[in-house]
Design a protein around this motif. Structure first.
Motif, short mmCIF file in Angstrom:
data_model
loop_
_atom_site.label_atom_id
_atom_site.label_comp_id
_atom_site.label_asym_id
_atom_site.label_seq_id
_atom_site.Cartn_x
_atom_site.Cartn_y
_atom_site.Cartn_z
N ASP A 60 17.35 10.89 -41.13
CA ASP A 60 16.00 10.27 -40.88
C ASP A 60 16.11 8.83 -40.42
O ASP A 60 15.45 8.10 -39.38
CB ASP A 60 14.77 10.56 -41.77
CG ASP A 60 15.28 10.04 -43.35
OD1 ASP A 60 15.78 10.42 -44.18
OD2 ASP A 60 14.77 8.77 -43.18
N GLU A 61 17.09 8.05 -41.06
CA GLU A 61 17.29 6.86 -40.64
C GLU A 61 17.87 6.69 -39.39
O GLU A 61 17.36 5.79 -38.60
CB GLU A 61 18.60 6.25 -41.71
CG GLU A 61 17.85 5.88 -43.17
CD GLU A 61 19.00 5.64 -43.99
OE1 GLU A 61 18.50 5.31 -45.36
OE2 GLU A 61 20.19 5.82 -43.82
N HIS A 116 17.16 9.06 -37.08
CA HIS A 116 15.88 9.23 -36.32
C HIS A 116 15.03 7.95 -36.04
O HIS A 116 14.81 7.67 -34.88
CB HIS A 116 15.32 10.21 -36.98
CG HIS A 116 14.14 10.75 -36.21
ND1 HIS A 116 12.68 10.89 -36.76
CD2 HIS A 116 13.87 10.96 -34.86
CE1 HIS A 116 11.76 10.97 -35.89
NE2 HIS A 116 12.41 11.33 -34.87
N HIS A 117 14.91 7.06 -37.01
CA HIS A 117 14.05 5.85 -36.93
C HIS A 117 14.87 5.18 -35.95
O HIS A 117 13.99 4.62 -34.86
CB HIS A 117 14.01 5.40 -38.31
CG HIS A 117 12.61 5.70 -38.95
ND1 HIS A 117 12.65 7.10 -39.69
CD2 HIS A 117 11.40 5.42 -39.09
CE1 HIS A 117 11.47 6.95 -40.38
NE2 HIS A 117 10.82 6.10 -39.93
N SER A 118 15.96 4.99 -36.03
CA SER A 118 16.68 3.80 -35.28
C SER A 118 16.62 4.29 -33.82
O SER A 118 16.40 3.57 -32.84
CB SER A 118 18.08 3.68 -35.85
OG SER A 118 18.82 3.17 -34.80
N CYS A 167 14.46 6.28 -32.28
CA CYS A 167 13.11 6.47 -31.85
C CYS A 167 13.09 5.14 -31.09
O CYS A 167 12.22 5.07 -30.13
CB CYS A 167 12.26 6.46 -32.73
SG CYS A 167 12.18 8.29 -33.17
N GLU A 168 13.55 3.86 -31.38
CA GLU A 168 13.31 2.47 -30.81
C GLU A 168 13.85 2.64 -29.48
O GLU A 168 13.32 1.78 -28.67
CB GLU A 168 13.86 1.53 -31.57
CG GLU A 168 13.16 1.14 -32.91
CD GLU A 168 14.25 0.39 -33.88
OE1 GLU A 168 14.92 -0.40 -33.22
OE2 GLU A 168 13.99 0.24 -35.05
#
Lengths: 148, 148
Positions: A42-43, A45-47, A49-50
């Motif tokens: 999920d980290e 994924h967050h990254s 997504c930018e």
DNA sequence: GTAGGTGCAAAGGATTTGCTTAAAC
DNA sequence: GTTTAAGCAAATCCTTTGCACCTAC
């Protein structure tokens, strides 16, 4: 500067593993290459997504599986029930040291003796074929910080 | 015969960790001590149920947590998403070899060099404080079986 | 054109937690 | 008698999967 920010397009495409290289997988690979240390799905994924708007988690899980298969990512343990990965394009047998302060990761040569030198395993009647080793400690920066 | 079947009541009570020693925890400890090798919580649950009728899974999870805290059980990896444990009352720093054929486990001395001898970690600027190591291979019986 | 990838949402499955009752000390 | 553990079931939460649509090759 980040460790791998110079990683070029060709290398990233290769890092994706077998199969088609979509915009999403390329973005995920780039994000993984730029992670400072070990990271969870999920980290990542967050990254990613930018870079890639609307990216789904399932896609990241599938990309991670593919990259793990081809050796681009390696599992280095878990944190709070989430599996941790590192970006790792080094060839050959080696392991990782993880900084417990900041999560930074470094590759290290395998410090285990070769062949039958694992005396106590041999004594126990075992033929060792494989091993998992992960080291934990403090990187130079975190050591300095904690000394102050 | 099983490896620990002679484990006595006093040792089992101690193995339970801090807190009260219920019939259930004693049964769970006995089952764990008699496991042939590495086991998952639900395997332990199945086994302990033969001793303690109506035993709940949650109870096993809580007992395992307690035994892990006090060092009686050690995590040695995972299989199909389930965490694997071994019964381990040896003192001192050591690791485990797991037979990939039958799951049998043996304790072994730590084969890593001491102190700063982990050259490549030191070179990378790390001070190593801890490590996880698990070996995999074949035990004598399984090796013989596969040779036939 | 087509196989393989994506997003979404639902399913799966290990582990945890809340709550009431029972038992250890 | 108190306090901690058990049992049950519901809740969590990471990860996987089914399906209809899209896109790299």
């Amino acid at each position: 500067m980040t460790q791998h920010q110079e990683t070029n397009d060709a290398a990233l495409r290769k890092a994706c593993g077998s199969g088609r290289v979509s915009t999403q997988r390329l973005g995920i690979a780039r994000a993984a290459a730029n992670m400072a240390g070990a990271f969870s799905v999920d980290e990542l994924h967050h990254s990613a997504c930018e870079d890639v708007a609307g990216l789904g988690v399932a896609t990241v899980y599938r990309a991670v599986a593919s990259m793990t298969d081809c050796g681009t990512l390696t599992v280095v343990g878990e944190r709070d029930g989430r599996t941790l990965y590192v970006w790792c394009t080094d060839d050959g047998h080696h392991h990782h040291v993880i900084c417990t302060g900041c999560g930074k990761v470094a590759g290290i040569d395998c410090p285990l003796p070769k062949g039958d030198a694992l005396v106590s395993a041999t004594e126990a009647g075992f033929t060792v074929t494989r091993h998992d080793l992960t080291l934990y400690g403090l990187c130079a920066a975190c050591r300095e910080r904690s000394a102050r």
